[in-house]
Design an enzyme around this catalytic site. Structure first.
Site, mmCIF file in Angstrom:
data_model
loop_
_atom_site.group_PDB
_atom_site.id
_atom_site.type_symbol
_atom_site.label_atom_id
_atom_site.label_comp_id
_atom_site.label_asym_id
_atom_site.label_seq_id
_atom_site.Cartn_x
_atom_site.Cartn_y
_atom_site.Cartn_z
ATOM 1 N N HIS A 49 0.837 -1.207 0.000
ATOM 2 C CA HIS A 49 0.000 0.000 0.000
ATOM 3 C C HIS A 49 0.873 1.259 0.000
ATOM 4 O O HIS A 49 0.613 2.200 -0.743
ATOM 5 C CB HIS A 49 -0.945 0.020 1.212
ATOM 6 C CG HIS A 49 -2.193 -0.762 1.017
ATOM 7 N ND1 HIS A 49 -2.219 -2.136 1.029
ATOM 8 C CD2 HIS A 49 -3.460 -0.364 0.791
ATOM 9 C CE1 HIS A 49 -3.460 -2.547 0.839
ATOM 10 N NE2 HIS A 49 -4.228 -1.489 0.687
ATOM 11 N N LYS A 88 -10.491 -9.389 5.846
ATOM 12 C CA LYS A 88 -11.277 -9.882 6.982
ATOM 13 C C LYS A 88 -11.312 -8.807 8.055
ATOM 14 O O LYS A 88 -10.409 -7.977 8.146
ATOM 15 C CB LYS A 88 -10.716 -11.190 7.530
ATOM 16 C CG LYS A 88 -9.412 -11.062 8.268
ATOM 17 C CD LYS A 88 -8.994 -12.388 8.869
ATOM 18 C CE LYS A 88 -7.673 -12.199 9.620
ATOM 19 N NZ LYS A 88 -7.184 -13.427 10.201
#
Length: 171
Positions: free
Chosen positions: A37, A102
């Protein structure tokens, strides 16, 4: 409702989805964790090794085996997404329309532009069955789990956990 979708996702695709929908996703997805990222956001959009417009990013550090032809994904369970909240608005601003992970994320940044798909933690071998091939591996200098893996998936089973209308199964 169960829906079959193919990447890249359009704005219309994500606006049709509602929290709780089951989605079978096919096409190309890319894995990215913390280091990936940071690198994505440090580069100009045109220098990224994938097209972020309509892309789906999977918060995953896969277990990978080197083969004679390249790589094979052995297991591809999701990692906890909440720690990527700090990058979320900028990542979605690149045109990314789906995040898989998740544990959920902040719902507000998804509004009107993207969805968060949940995949069950601990089911990495099930996820690997939907991965048909590794198309490319980038940024291996970050390490196998943190590298950016471009994967071709077929009928990857997901649940819309945060939709583009602000609804979240985590509330």
């Amino acid at each position: 409702m169960a829906v079959k979708l193919r990447t890249p996702l359009s704005t219309e695709d994500v606006l049709r989805l509602k929290a709780g929908d089951v989605v079978y996703l096919s096409g190309e997805i890319v894995t990215a964790r913390d280091s990936a990222h940071r690198r994505i956001l440090s580069l100009p959009k045109e220098e990224l090794p994938f097209n972020p417009e309509g892309a789906v990013i999977y918060h995953c550090g896969p277990v990978v085996r080197k083969t004679g032809e390249g790589y094979e994904i052995v297991s591809a369970g999701p990692t906890t997404s909440a720690r990527m909240n700090r990058y979320l608005d900028e990542i979605l601003g690149l045109g990314v329309r789906g995040i898989i992970g998740k544990g959920g994320m902040k719902a507000e940044p998804f509004r009107g532009r993207a969805v968060y798909f949940a995949f069950t933690g601990g089911a990495g071998s099930l996820a690997a069955k939907s991965i048909k091939r590794v198309k490319a591996a980038h940024w291996l200098d970050l390490g196998i789990p943190e590298a950016l893996w471009v994967l071709e998936v077929e009928d990857f089973p997901l649940i819309v956990a945060i939709d583009a209308h602000g609804n979240s199964l985590y509330r």
